[in-house]
Every structure is written in C-alpha cells, then in structure tokens.
Design a protein around this motif. Structure first.
Motif, mmCIF file in Angstrom:
data_model
loop_
_atom_site.group_PDB
_atom_site.id
_atom_site.type_symbol
_atom_site.label_atom_id
_atom_site.label_comp_id
_atom_site.label_asym_id
_atom_site.label_seq_id
_atom_site.Cartn_x
_atom_site.Cartn_y
_atom_site.Cartn_z
ATOM 1 N N SER A 183 0.866 -1.177 0.000
ATOM 2 C CA SER A 183 0.000 0.000 0.000
ATOM 3 C C SER A 183 0.903 1.228 0.000
ATOM 4 O O SER A 183 2.133 1.107 0.048
ATOM 5 C CB SER A 183 -0.901 0.009 1.235
ATOM 6 O OG SER A 183 -0.126 0.185 2.414
ATOM 7 N N ALA A 184 0.294 2.405 -0.006
ATOM 8 C CA ALA A 184 1.091 3.635 0.010
ATOM 9 C C ALA A 184 1.947 3.712 1.264
ATOM 10 O O ALA A 184 3.044 4.296 1.260
ATOM 11 C CB ALA A 184 0.175 4.852 -0.084
ATOM 12 N N ALA A 185 1.454 3.099 2.350
ATOM 13 C CA ALA A 185 2.182 3.154 3.617
ATOM 14 C C ALA A 185 3.202 2.032 3.762
ATOM 15 O O ALA A 185 3.954 2.005 4.731
ATOM 16 C CB ALA A 185 1.193 3.108 4.782
ATOM 17 N N GLY A 186 3.222 1.082 2.830
ATOM 18 C CA GLY A 186 4.142 -0.046 2.931
ATOM 19 C C GLY A 186 3.422 -1.355 2.653
ATOM 20 O O GLY A 186 2.600 -1.439 1.748
ATOM 21 N N VAL A 187 3.704 -2.380 3.445
ATOM 22 C CA VAL A 187 3.062 -3.684 3.286
ATOM 23 C C VAL A 187 1.748 -3.699 4.064
ATOM 24 O O VAL A 187 1.722 -3.418 5.265
ATOM 25 C CB VAL A 187 3.979 -4.817 3.786
ATOM 26 C CG1 VAL A 187 3.242 -6.150 3.800
ATOM 27 C CG2 VAL A 187 5.225 -4.909 2.923
ATOM 28 N N SER A 188 0.651 -4.020 3.384
ATOM 29 C CA SER A 188 -0.642 -4.094 4.066
ATOM 30 C C SER A 188 -1.038 -5.531 4.395
ATOM 31 O O SER A 188 -1.726 -5.780 5.385
ATOM 32 C CB SER A 188 -1.745 -3.447 3.220
ATOM 33 O OG SER A 188 -1.841 -4.086 1.960
ATOM 34 N N SER A 248 14.104 -5.750 -0.342
ATOM 35 C CA SER A 248 13.846 -4.377 0.134
ATOM 36 C C SER A 248 12.427 -4.216 0.659
ATOM 37 O O SER A 248 11.784 -3.174 0.463
ATOM 38 C CB SER A 248 14.125 -3.364 -0.992
ATOM 39 O OG SER A 248 15.448 -3.475 -1.444
ATOM 40 N N ILE A 249 11.925 -5.246 1.345
ATOM 41 C CA ILE A 249 10.577 -5.222 1.916
ATOM 42 C C ILE A 249 10.686 -5.256 3.435
ATOM 43 O O ILE A 249 11.372 -6.116 3.999
ATOM 44 C CB ILE A 249 9.740 -6.418 1.432
ATOM 45 C CG1 ILE A 249 9.556 -6.361 -0.093
ATOM 46 C CG2 ILE A 249 8.385 -6.462 2.129
ATOM 47 C CD1 ILE A 249 8.940 -7.615 -0.682
ATOM 48 N N THR A 250 10.023 -4.311 4.090
ATOM 49 C CA THR A 250 9.973 -4.255 5.549
ATOM 50 C C THR A 250 8.524 -4.352 5.992
ATOM 51 O O THR A 250 7.661 -3.608 5.500
ATOM 52 C CB THR A 250 10.580 -2.938 6.067
ATOM 53 O OG1 THR A 250 11.933 -2.832 5.615
ATOM 54 C CG2 THR A 250 10.553 -2.897 7.594
ATOM 55 N N LEU A 251 8.243 -5.246 6.913
ATOM 56 C CA LEU A 251 6.885 -5.390 7.435
ATOM 57 C C LEU A 251 6.592 -4.272 8.424
ATOM 58 O O LEU A 251 7.509 -3.721 9.048
ATOM 59 C CB LEU A 251 6.725 -6.747 8.124
ATOM 60 C CG LEU A 251 6.857 -7.983 7.244
ATOM 61 C CD1 LEU A 251 6.732 -9.245 8.091
ATOM 62 C CD2 LEU A 251 5.828 -7.993 6.126
ATOM 63 N N PRO A 252 5.299 -3.930 8.616
ATOM 64 C CA PRO A 252 4.951 -2.931 9.627
ATOM 65 C C PRO A 252 5.292 -3.429 11.029
ATOM 66 O O PRO A 252 5.504 -4.625 11.241
ATOM 67 C CB PRO A 252 3.444 -2.747 9.443
ATOM 68 C CG PRO A 252 2.985 -3.955 8.711
ATOM 69 C CD PRO A 252 4.125 -4.411 7.874
ATOM 70 N N GLU A 307 -2.015 -9.049 8.492
ATOM 71 C CA GLU A 307 -2.399 -7.725 7.991
ATOM 72 C C GLU A 307 -1.900 -6.678 8.963
ATOM 73 O O GLU A 307 -1.780 -6.938 10.167
ATOM 74 C CB GLU A 307 -3.919 -7.592 7.888
ATOM 75 C CG GLU A 307 -4.592 -8.534 6.921
ATOM 76 C CD GLU A 307 -6.108 -8.400 6.974
ATOM 77 O OE1 GLU A 307 -6.633 -7.731 7.900
ATOM 78 O OE2 GLU A 307 -6.768 -8.966 6.086
ATOM 79 N N THR A 308 -1.643 -5.488 8.450
ATOM 80 C CA THR A 308 -1.252 -4.412 9.350
ATOM 81 C C THR A 308 -2.329 -4.179 10.392
ATOM 82 O O THR A 308 -3.527 -4.216 10.099
ATOM 83 C CB THR A 308 -0.977 -3.109 8.575
ATOM 84 O OG1 THR A 308 -0.611 -2.089 9.508
ATOM 85 C CG2 THR A 308 -2.174 -2.662 7.767
ATOM 86 N N ALA A 309 -1.911 -3.972 11.632
ATOM 87 C CA ALA A 309 -2.863 -3.823 12.736
ATOM 88 C C ALA A 309 -3.206 -2.373 13.022
ATOM 89 O O ALA A 309 -4.050 -2.089 13.865
ATOM 90 C CB ALA A 309 -2.285 -4.458 14.005
ATOM 91 N N ALA A 310 -2.579 -1.436 12.326
ATOM 92 C CA ALA A 310 -2.725 -0.022 12.676
ATOM 93 C C ALA A 310 -4.171 0.449 12.619
ATOM 94 O O ALA A 310 -4.676 1.093 13.553
ATOM 95 C CB ALA A 310 -1.871 0.827 11.747
ATOM 96 N N SER A 311 -4.899 0.113 11.540
ATOM 97 C CA SER A 311 -6.257 0.627 11.390
ATOM 98 C C SER A 311 -7.234 -0.004 12.373
ATOM 99 O O SER A 311 -8.218 0.608 12.772
ATOM 100 C CB SER A 311 -6.749 0.390 9.958
ATOM 101 O OG SER A 311 -6.745 -0.986 9.659
ATOM 102 N N ALA A 312 -6.954 -1.250 12.785
ATOM 103 C CA ALA A 312 -7.879 -1.937 13.690
ATOM 104 C C ALA A 312 -7.668 -1.538 15.150
ATOM 105 O O ALA A 312 -8.568 -1.698 15.971
ATOM 106 C CB ALA A 312 -7.713 -3.449 13.546
#
Length: 212
Positions: free
Chosen positions: A76-81, A145-149, A175-180
C-alpha cells in the motif's frame, strides 16, 4: 479469484538437491494456476493474486526438518498491508520428531481440519533466533527491500497431511494492525476482529488435492 501458478521443476538434478542433508533451494517457475511443492505434490494452493510473489527458499531447519518457504505481500502507500507465508516442512530421516498442534484450536476449511493460532504480532526488529524460519522469512523480505509494519494481526494455519505427523503445511496470514487498533480492544471486540481477519485469510488462499 484469479490465481498465480508456481510449480516445482523436478528432474534428476533437482531430486538430488532435495536430499535431506543438501539444504539447497529448489528451482521454481511462475505460470498460470496453483502453487505446487515437490515436497508434497498432492497438495495445491491457490493464491489471491492481489498478493505479489516475493520468492522462495529451501533449507534444513534446526538440522531436523526440511523446509520450503514461499512469501507473498500486498503493498500500500504506507508499505506492506498484507503478508502471506506458505511453508512446507518434513522431518528428515535422522530425526524422530513429530508435529503436535493439539493445543491449537481446530477449524474446518477446504475439506480438511486445520489448527489455528491468532495473535497480535510485534514484528521483530532483531533476530534472537537467527536460525529460525521467521528469521529466514524476514531476511528474504529484506533481500527484496521489503519491511513489514511494526505490528500485524497474524494467524497461523497448520495442516498435517497424513497420519505420521512428520509433514506439515503451514500458512501464515497477516495484515497491518494499525487501522484496527487491536491492542486497545478486549474480550468480544477483539474476538470479532480476529474472526473477520480469519475470514479474509481464508479468501487469500485455498487448498485443493486429495486428502490422505
């Protein structure tokens, strides 16, 4: 669901490379269809193509089990979703190990029984166990060059394909936990977040083949 096909190229040379102590990476090719492993050719996985294939690697895990790992991500725009980790494993002949997931909850999916374990995953920034399969996965991501959240909602699905319990298929969906904002939830709210996450996980892959 559109799919991605990855099929092991099996030849006399490859079979030699897959001997238990060889710990070499088997070659794979990408075409239309399913993910098929030379280790467990009776199992086929369909992968949601919104998840992009990162790569694969093969090695002897902790000197006791042959491991074949495939990684997929959605950016995603923020990185890996989203992140999908598929791993085939089998104890080598010199080990008497057996897989035991009796403490994990059972669920039925794709005509089989799986053992599951959901959690909130604080993604490691240093490797306390550099020989682990998780460390191998994160290194493969870094190589691309991939970094997980920093934090993800994570669920591990385990399928034991035969009664010997010496082989396993592990699928990890995160999945990224930020939105939840899961960390602030308790009780029923958290369980509903995990339930929704599991429903999405089971749409990200499917297993076909004849159960033994």
């Amino acid at each position: 669901m559109t799919v991605l096909r990855l099929t092991a190229l099996v030849s006399a040379v490859v079979l030699a490379a897959l001997a238990p102590l060889a710990a070499q990476e088997a070659p794979f090719r990408v075409s239309q269809g399913h993910l098929t492993s030379a280790m467990q050719p009776d199992i086929q996985l369909t992968i949601d193509t919104s998840l992009s294939y990162v790569g694969s690697q093969r090695w002897i895990l902790y000197d006791v089990a042959q491991a074949e790992q495939h990684l997929f991500v959605q950016r995603s725009a923020a990185g890996v979703s989203r992140f999908l980790w598929v791993q085939f494993e089998e104890y080598i002949p010199s080990s008497n190990g057996r897989y035991d997931y009796s403490n994990d909850a059972p669920i039925a999916a794709f005509g089989r029984t799986w053992r599951i374990s959901p959690e909130i995953w604080d993604v490691p920034t240093t490797e306390k166990r550099p020989a682990s399969d998780g460390a191998h996965a994160r290194q493969l991501l870094r190589d691309h060059s991939i970094t997980l959240p920093a934090q993800m909602i994570y669920e591990r699905f385990i399928y034991l394909p035969d009664s010997t319990n010496r082989r396993e298929l592990m699928v990890i969906y995160a999945e990224t936990a930020a939105s939840a904002d899961v960390s602030s939830k308790t009780g029923a709210e958290r369980q509903e977040i995990f339930a929704e996450h599991q429903r999405r996980a089971l749409r990200s892959f499917a297993l076909t083949g004849t159960p033994r």
